[in-house]
Scaffold this motif. Sequence first.
Motif, short mmCIF file in Angstrom:
data_model
loop_
_atom_site.label_atom_id
_atom_site.label_comp_id
_atom_site.label_asym_id
_atom_site.label_seq_id
_atom_site.Cartn_x
_atom_site.Cartn_y
_atom_site.Cartn_z
N ALA A 97 35.49 4.74 -22.93
CA ALA A 97 34.24 5.50 -23.05
C ALA A 97 34.47 6.98 -22.75
N ASP A 99 32.34 9.17 -22.06
CA ASP A 99 31.40 9.67 -21.05
C ASP A 99 31.63 9.03 -19.68
N THR A 140 34.59 -1.05 -17.87
CA THR A 140 34.72 0.37 -18.21
C THR A 140 35.75 1.03 -17.31
N LEU A 267 26.18 10.86 -15.35
CA LEU A 267 26.37 9.92 -16.45
C LEU A 267 25.22 10.00 -17.43
N ILE A 271 25.40 11.40 -21.50
CA ILE A 271 25.04 10.55 -22.64
C ILE A 271 23.99 11.23 -23.51
N ARG A 299 22.95 3.61 -18.84
CA ARG A 299 23.39 3.80 -20.23
C ARG A 299 22.30 3.38 -21.22
#
Length: 753
Positions: A97, A99, A140, A267, A271, A299
């Motif tokens: 990922a 991010d 992740t 985070l 995004i 998320r």
Amino acid sequence: MLREHRLRAGLTQEGLAERAGVSTHAISTLESGKRQPRPSSVTRLATAFELDPAQREQLIAAARRGVGRSSDPAVRVDGEEALPVAAVVPRMLPFAAPDFTGRSGEVDHLVALAADQDGLPGGTVVISAIDGMAGVGKTTLAVQVCHALAERFPDGQLFVDLHGFTPGKTPLDPSAALAVLLRAVGVGDDRIPSTVEERAQSWRSELAYRRVLLVLDNAVDAAQVRPLIPAGRGSLVLVTSRRRMPALAGATALSLAVLGQDEAVELFTRIVGPERVAGHPQELAEIVTACGLLPLAIRIAAARLAHRPAWTPVHLLARLRRQHRPLTELSVQDQSVDAAFAMSYHALAPEQRRLFALAALHPGDAFTVDAFAALTDLPPADAEDLLDELHDHHLLTEHLPGRFTFHDLIRQFAVERLAEDVTEADREAASDRLLTWYLHTSAAASRVLNPSRRHVCLDSSEQAWRVLDFPGYDDALAWLETEGTNLLAAAAQATRTGRHEIGWKLPITMWDLFHSRSQFEGRVDCNESALVSARALGDLEATAWVLNILSGAYQAADRQAEAADCLLQALEIRSRLGDVHGQASCLINLGYVHIELGRAAEAVGMLERALGIFRDTGRRSGEAAAHTNLGEAHMRLGNLATALDHHREALTIHLEVSDQFRIGRERANLAEILCRLGRLDEAAEQATLAHAANRDSGNRLDEAIALNILGQVHAADGRRSLAEQNWRHAHAILTDLGSPRAAEVGARLGTPG
């Protein structure tokens, strides 16, 4: 192996080339893993390293692996023919990922594990078991770290989803997982054995001389993982699971928590883009809080905002707040927080699921094994086993030893399961058991703390609620202080759900806690709620009880007029009931309120009337209480000799009945009067005895009061340094208790507050 032997020998590639008679380029090519050497080269290299027979055979065996399995033509390196490497080098890591945010401590920990391998024996496999609740970001993290470490493992990086908690998937059994892994390293189907034991042996053989990075993702338990652990040189295995794996021998555990507030905000911002959240720092903080700081929830919420151009953070926050079922808002396409939790829930046995849902009935923030045992009607040992199981599944958190709590979103999930999966009759019975347990246990603690005072009567016909046994004062007070917020929540729940008998009695049992922590947050609300229950029952005696304790709450909150009004109402009820003892108790408390209101002269009449009642009825404890308050009233009026006499009478009675709790308090009262009279030696003696008695009985409030008075005695005697020493000690205790008296002592020290 070539590279390890060279480094162990302290040789550069050039130095090895000179010693072995093999070109530097050839050695570089062989170390890269691109070609397999000719036997003659292996012999020269083994000789150059001066290997013992066993090491020599290992090197030759590694060179032979795969010979004849490839149809690639031979090539020449510096004039020497070399066969292509037959072994497949898998590169199976999923997308990392972009991010990825935070987790610096966890990343450093996992990277350090890989770095530490160089100092370990060649056959050592390093294993890290990463566990955590659903949606916390275990995979992740593992993938992110593996991409960073990939170059350290030139023989391959493997990734297998074991489907331990995948919706719609059956967990991958070890035999099937081994087949996947064997194929990944180039073993054809015709060479894969049929049994799990043989496959495990073949897998270990294939990796015996490889250095690989293996991710076993989404494992259900240690039994699923054990056969998949390789035995190669210097490999690193990362296991992720929603369950803790104490049974996985040799593994280093890493339990992943939710993100910190700043990491969660970062985070979300990464995004959706900083421009979408600009100017909304408060809303952003509340959004990630509503998501429980859980990466999956963050998320999903961020993705919803990112793909709704018309939405703003304000709009998203409003949706999260107003949802009747908040978890339904945290869902996007094939991702759902609710579904993630559901897999952990359905991994439990049916009875475990029911008991997990029942835990949502607990009104407080954290609960103990004993409270859970009462709630679920289990023996404490069985309750503890179940809590450990739920903890291992990350459905409960144990922030302090023996105290369990829910993550906020899992609590919401449990509440939904409670409504859908548990019958109303079961819910009602569980609530009755829990609230009754809190009532009986709090009453038991209260009787240990203050055995001489009047206690509410409880129904002894109830089953034994496994009430805790308190060996002494300290144990009882510690339990009340630790469980204080739960007791408040239980009392409120009792009133709210119509369990009014518990609703008014439970706050009565908390009187000693409220006395020791006079500024206990929620005290007034608790006692006002108790009054609602007493009046709902139409029980005059209960109403008088509650009005009496409510007056104490108002006094502590410096609402003296309301305190006096409560006592006048209680006095009127006691008169109607013909309860002379109750009337005398009300008069004692009403007299004290009048003293605090500056009406000491009026208080004297009330207190003398109470004293007469207790004398006539032979209630010595009541007499002592009346003498104590009369002593306070006369001190305020300046009648110090009279005040001294009353406190001496009170002390005599307390000594007769060995009431240690009140002996210490009364000696402090005597010390204060003696100090005012200038009888400093006597004052010092009484204050010292008061301090010792209060310390021994665990009465910290009166211990501090005794220290304050002892300080005053020393100050009056010209010993300022000793006085300040006592005041500092008193101030620390009063501050810890949240007592308003801390300001008075602080003023003596020149300390604000």
